[in-house]
Structure formats: structure tokens, C-alpha cells
Design an enzyme around this catalytic site. Structure first.
Site, PDB file in Angstrom:
ATOM      1  N   ARG A 215      47.664   3.810   3.294  1.00  0.00           N
ATOM      2  CA  ARG A 215      47.291   4.547   4.510  1.00  0.00           C
ATOM      3  C   ARG A 215      47.593   3.705   5.740  1.00  0.00           C
ATOM      4  NH1 ARG A 215      41.904   5.540   1.718  1.00  0.00           N
ATOM      5  NH2 ARG A 215      42.290   7.447   0.585  1.00  0.00           N
ATOM      6  N   PHE A 231      47.830  17.346  -0.665  1.00  0.00           N
ATOM      7  CA  PHE A 231      46.834  16.804  -1.612  1.00  0.00           C
ATOM      8  C   PHE A 231      45.911  15.862  -0.818  1.00  0.00           C
ATOM      9  CE2 PHE A 231      50.878  17.423  -3.870  1.00  0.00           C
ATOM     10  CZ  PHE A 231      50.513  18.265  -4.907  1.00  0.00           C
ATOM     11  N   ASP A 253      45.133  21.073   0.999  1.00  0.00           N
ATOM     12  CA  ASP A 253      44.532  20.824  -0.316  1.00  0.00           C
ATOM     13  C   ASP A 253      44.181  22.186  -0.903  1.00  0.00           C
ATOM     14  OD1 ASP A 253      43.126  18.033  -1.629  1.00  0.00           O
ATOM     15  OD2 ASP A 253      42.441  19.953  -2.440  1.00  0.00           O
ATOM     16  N   SER A 254      44.237  22.290  -2.244  1.00  0.00           N
ATOM     17  CA  SER A 254      43.916  23.571  -2.872  1.00  0.00           C
ATOM     18  C   SER A 254      42.401  23.790  -2.929  1.00  0.00           C
ATOM     19  CB  SER A 254      44.523  23.635  -4.280  1.00  0.00           C
ATOM     20  OG  SER A 254      44.064  22.540  -5.021  1.00  0.00           O
ATOM     21  N   ASN A 277      45.408  20.482  12.029  1.00  0.00           N
ATOM     22  CA  ASN A 277      45.131  21.770  11.395  1.00  0.00           C
ATOM     23  C   ASN A 277      45.039  21.568   9.905  1.00  0.00           C
ATOM     24  OD1 ASN A 277      44.844  24.387  12.512  1.00  0.00           O
ATOM     25  ND2 ASN A 277      46.764  23.988  13.621  1.00  0.00           N
ATOM     26  N   ASP A 300      50.612  13.180  -2.522  1.00  0.00           N
ATOM     27  CA  ASP A 300      49.724  12.336  -3.340  1.00  0.00           C
ATOM     28  C   ASP A 300      48.979  13.207  -4.352  1.00  0.00           C
ATOM     29  OD1 ASP A 300      48.253  10.225  -4.332  1.00  0.00           O
ATOM     30  OD2 ASP A 300      46.767  10.284  -2.719  1.00  0.00           O
ATOM     31  N   CYS A 340      49.869   8.813  -9.705  1.00  0.00           N
ATOM     32  CA  CYS A 340      48.777   7.995 -10.247  1.00  0.00           C
ATOM     33  C   CYS A 340      48.649   8.207 -11.751  1.00  0.00           C
ATOM     34  CB  CYS A 340      47.466   8.271  -9.517  1.00  0.00           C
ATOM     35  SG  CYS A 340      46.938   9.978  -9.605  1.00  0.00           S
TER      36      CYS A 340
HETATM   37  N1  SAH Z   1      45.446  11.659  -0.861  1.00  0.00           N
HETATM   38  C1  SAH Z   1      44.032  11.762  -1.111  1.00  0.00           C
HETATM   39  C2  SAH Z   1      43.676  11.780  -2.579  1.00  0.00           C
HETATM   40  C3  SAH Z   1      44.325  12.884  -3.378  1.00  0.00           C
HETATM   41  S1  SAH Z   1      43.451  13.352  -4.793  1.00  0.00           S
HETATM   42  C4  SAH Z   1      43.302  10.656  -0.372  1.00  0.00           C
HETATM   43  O1  SAH Z   1      43.949   9.809   0.250  1.00  0.00           O
HETATM   44  O2  SAH Z   1      42.071  10.645  -0.385  1.00  0.00           O
HETATM   45  C5  SAH Z   1      44.280  14.806  -5.233  1.00  0.00           C
HETATM   46  C6  SAH Z   1      43.879  16.049  -4.426  1.00  0.00           C
HETATM   47  O3  SAH Z   1      44.811  17.085  -4.781  1.00  0.00           O
HETATM   48  C7  SAH Z   1      42.506  16.620  -4.720  1.00  0.00           C
HETATM   49  O4  SAH Z   1      41.780  16.712  -3.527  1.00  0.00           O
HETATM   50  C8  SAH Z   1      42.767  18.028  -5.296  1.00  0.00           C
HETATM   51  O5  SAH Z   1      41.821  18.993  -4.838  1.00  0.00           O
HETATM   52  C9  SAH Z   1      44.128  18.324  -4.738  1.00  0.00           C
HETATM   53  N2  SAH Z   1      44.987  19.276  -5.500  1.00  0.00           N
HETATM   54  C10 SAH Z   1      45.120  19.400  -6.836  1.00  0.00           C
HETATM   55  N3  SAH Z   1      46.084  20.306  -7.147  1.00  0.00           N
HETATM   56  C11 SAH Z   1      46.574  20.752  -5.952  1.00  0.00           C
HETATM   57  C12 SAH Z   1      47.618  21.672  -5.588  1.00  0.00           C
HETATM   58  N4  SAH Z   1      48.324  22.297  -6.517  1.00  0.00           N
HETATM   59  N5  SAH Z   1      47.863  21.878  -4.280  1.00  0.00           N
HETATM   60  C13 SAH Z   1      47.138  21.225  -3.321  1.00  0.00           C
HETATM   61  N6  SAH Z   1      46.158  20.348  -3.619  1.00  0.00           N
HETATM   62  C14 SAH Z   1      45.879  20.117  -4.902  1.00  0.00           C
END
Ligand code: SAH
Length: 396
Positions: A215, A231, A253-254, A277, A300, A340
Site C-alpha cells: 500500500r 477487491f 468489492d462484491s 466512489n 487483490d 495470495c
Molecule cells: N485488498 C484488500 C484485501 C482483499 S481481500 C485490502 O487491502 O484490505 C479480498 C476481497 O475480495 C474481500 O473483501 C471479498 O469480499 C472480495 N471479493 C471476493 N470475490 C469478489 C469478486 N468476485 N468481486 C469483487 N470482490 C470480491
């Protein structure tokens, strides 16, 4: 030292234990002696009965997680020693009493010689997540060790293993405080950025600590840029981008809960509302129909490969996702892309990104290779512990 059950290793299979690899696979075991219960500490012996060490036993492919490779029995002093040494390491890398960062991982399983145990630290609050039944059975010793090692700074200890262990083991105690009782969310700091942390209702222990340094790097790329953070979970990358002068950040995020967390953290940072946004959406759908011309995209995703059988599909998933982002990003744009999944190693991940670039018919350059930070150490005898990898690529 209390009498414990024994397990015996097939001749020839003891070599990985002698090299201090912490996992004993069920196929390596020739027989048991004693009344073995899941979670018990067992003495591990070679085929002649010679002592190899102690570990926690559990039904499954990994039958024993080794705790010691000598005569040290995993008693209260053992946990105090191991947690003290982990604390000393975090001190050596500048994470203790750090006025800019009050979030770090204190125990990273095998990387801190405590397989099956994760402890994250948020401003004096220690969140324990057990990934083995043995660690769950030893919670009292772990709690007492934390009280000793963390000392005056300790505000609470919360254990949260209901999502990581089979229900029959955690149903009785459930998740909850073992010490203190802090009201959530708390505000904690990462590189001077404030975040709300809620370990009770949040994912994992409440925050994805392993992206701290990545980050920071994103921050250095962000000034004046239009950033898409997919994500996003609680918006870690989004906050750093805004803090470092991004013109516009979109977070995706989903999970609507994740988006609420992101919005709360954006408000906490007092960023101008028109600069951010958020969208509850599937990343793939969102990227396919991009309406903006982003300078930077962050990918991510959660681990696509959780077990070996899923590896092929996971690689295809990473390729599709990255190809879509590479296809859509503006000329000269930057992508921070991560995996990951422990099962997808650095080489396979890099090759997958190369393949995605070819599929998208764009020229891709690799600028940085990213990694998990030093508070997520990798035990040299357990290379499987290297799970987070990332690339910063530029797309022409
Ligand atoms: N980048 C984040 C951590 C990501 S964890 C950070 O720095 O804190 C992975 C995330 O992906 C979770 O919040 C989960 O809700 C989301 N996720 C899982 N499948 C998804 C999809 N198909 N589209 C969007 N988000 C998704």
C-alpha cells in the site's frame, strides 16, 4: 514432562522432520501408541522409537504440526519463549511502540515456529486465530504467554477460530474475549493512516495486514492519478492513494459489508467526498464494462486456489482477470496485481501475468516484484509459507 501418546514414522520418511519441516503427512506414519485425541501433543519418533520432537496431531493430510525438534515440551514456558521471540523480531523491524503504525502480525504460524497459530495486533488488542485443533486446546497457555510478553500495552485478547476450525471443536467455547473487553471498532494506525478495525464482524482478524508495504508503494504512484481498487475490502489501498494525492479513487468489492467499511475509512481520513466512489460489484463484470480511463488498477483477489485440485482453475482465473485489466487500462497505465494462493508460486504467477499480457495483445513491463512483509516471516524449512506475491506492471 507429561506422558503423551507417540507416533512412529516410516523408515526414510523422518528426513523431512530432521530438516525441520513442520508438517508430518499422514502417509509418513507407520503406527500410533496411546489413546490419541485430535489436538493432543504427541511425541514423534522414528521407526526405531528414537525421539524426533513434539507436535500437535489432527486427522487429515497434515497429521502432525511439529512444535519442537528436540526435547522441549510445548508447555507454558515454550509458548512464552516463542511469543517473546516473535515480539523481539517485531521490535527489531520497528513495529513495537511505533507512533505511525499500531497494526502488525505478531505470530505468523510456521514463520514464527508455531504452526497453526495466527495472532494479529491492533493497538494493544491481540486477535488469535487457530488453524489447528492443537492450538485451540492450548489457548490458555497462549493467553498467559501474551499477558507476560505484551505486558502493560495489552488491552484485550480475542479468540476467533469458529471460521477456521471444524464446528464440533469451537461450538462449546465460541469466539470471544479471553482477556479484557474492548469495544469495536477501534481506530488503529498503519503508516499514519487511520483505519477502523472490527475483529468481531470483519473478515479474518479484521484487516489485511500483509499489504502494508505494498500500500505504501501504491501511495508513491498515486499523485494526480485516477485509481481503481478492486477487491478493496476495507479500502486499504484506496486510503493510501487518496492520502498521497490521487485525483479520483473507485473502490469495488462484491460484499456490501466491505464497501461500508471502505466508506467509513474514507470518512475517517476526511478525504473530499467527490474524490471517492464505491461500488458493490463483481470485479470481473466491473472491469469488462469499464467506464473510466484509469491510470492505476489494483487487483487483490482472495485465494483462488485453496487446494491442489483447484490450482488449474485458479491459474485460469488469474489469467482471465489480469487479461481483462490489461486490455482495459489506458496506455502507460499501471497495474498492481496480487495472488495470495499458497499453491500458485512466484514463477507460476509471473508466467500467468505474461500469458495475460499476450492474450490482451498489449506490451507489459514488470516494474516491481512484491511480497509479504517481514512480520509475515517465511521459515526457511517451510517454503510453502511464502504465499503473497505481486507484480507492478506497466501496460503500453
Ligand atoms: N485488498 C484488500 C484485501 C482483499 S481481500 C485490502 O487491502 O484490505 C479480498 C476481497 O475480495 C474481500 O473483501 C471479498 O469480499 C472480495 N471479493 C471476493 N470475490 C469478489 C469478486 N468476485 N468481486 C469483487 N470482490 C470480491
Amino acid at each position: 514432562m507429561p506422558a503423551v501418546s507417540k507416533i512412529f514414522i516410516h523408515s526414510g520418511k523422518e528426513r523431512s522432520i530432521e530438516r525441520k519441516h513442520p508438517w508430518v503427512f499422514s502417509g509418513a506414519i507407520s503406527k500410533n501408541e496411546g489413546n490419541l485425541q485430535e489436538g493432543d501433543v504427541v511425541e514423534v519418533c522414528n521407526h526405531k522409537g528414537g525421539h524426533l520432537g513434539y507436535g500437535h496431531c489432527q486427522n487429515g493430510t497434515i497429521a502432525v504440526r511439529m512444535l519442537s525438534f528436540d526435547n522441549q515440551f510445548p508447555d507454558a514456558d515454550f509458548y512464552t519463549d516463542k511469543i517473546q521471540s516473535a515480539w523481539n523480531l517485531r521490535n527489531a523491524i520497528g513495529l513495537i511502540n511505533n507512533s505511525s503504525t499500531s497494526i502488525f502480525r505478531l505470530i505468523h504460524g510456521e514463520g514464527d515456529f508455531l504452526p497453526g497459530l495466527i495472532i494479529d495486533y491492533y493497538n494493544g488488542n491481540c486477535i488469535i486465530q487457530c488453524h489447528s485443533i492443537g492450538m485451540y486446546c492450548d489457548l490458555e497457555k497462549i493467553k498467559n504467554a501474551l499477558i507476560k510478553v505484551v505486558g502493560q500495552q495489552l488491552k484485550s485478547i480475542y479468540q476467533k477460530s469458529s471460521s477456521t476450525l471444524p464446528k464440533e471443536f469451537t461450538a462449546y467455547h465460541g469466539d470471544g474475549y479471553l482477556f479484557g473487553d474492548t469495544a469495536v471498532p477501534v481506530v488503529a494506525l498503519e503508516n499514519d493512516n487511520e483505519f477502523y478495525i472490527d475483529w468481531i464482524t470483519g473478515q479474518k482478524t479484521g484487516f489485511f495486514i500483509d499489504q502494508r508495504e505494498n500500500r505504501n508503494l501504491l501511495g508513491r504512484f498515486s499523485k494526480g492519478k485516477k485509481v481503481l481498487n478492486t477487491f478493496c475490502y476495507s479500502g486499504g489501498f484506496s486510503v493510501y492513494a487518496l492520502q498521497n494525492g490521487a485525483n479520483l479513487v473507485h473502490s469495488v468489492d462484491s460484499s456490501s459489508k466491505a464497501i461500508h467499511l471502505t466508506e467509513a475509512n474514507i470518512q475517517l481520513g476526511k478525504f473530499a467526498a467527490e474524490k471517492h466512489n464505491s461500488f458493490v460489484a463483481d470485479t470481473m463484470d466491473f472491469i469488462k464494462e469499464l467506464k473510466e480511463d484509469y491510470d492505476i488498477i489494483i487487483l487483490d483477489p482472495p485465494a483462488f486456489a485453496k487446494h491442489r485440485a483447484a490450482k488449474h482453475n485458479a491459474v485460469q482465473g488469474y489469467k482471465r482477470l489480469n487479461a481483462a485489466a490489461i486490455r482495459q487500462i489506458k496506455k502507460g497505465g499501471i497495474i498492481f496485481t496480487f495472488s495470495c494462493s499458497q499453491l500458485v508460486d512466484k514463477e507460476l504467477f509471473t508466467n500467468t501475468i505474461i500469458a495475460a499480457g499476450i492474450e490482451a495483445k498489449r506490451s507489459v513491463r514488470s516494474l516491481e516484484q512484491l511480497h509479504q512483509p517481514a512480520d509475515h516471516p517465511i521459515n526457511a524449512n517451510h517454503p510453502e509459507g511464502e504465499y503473497l506475491k505481486g507484480l507492478v506492471i506497466q501496460v503500453d
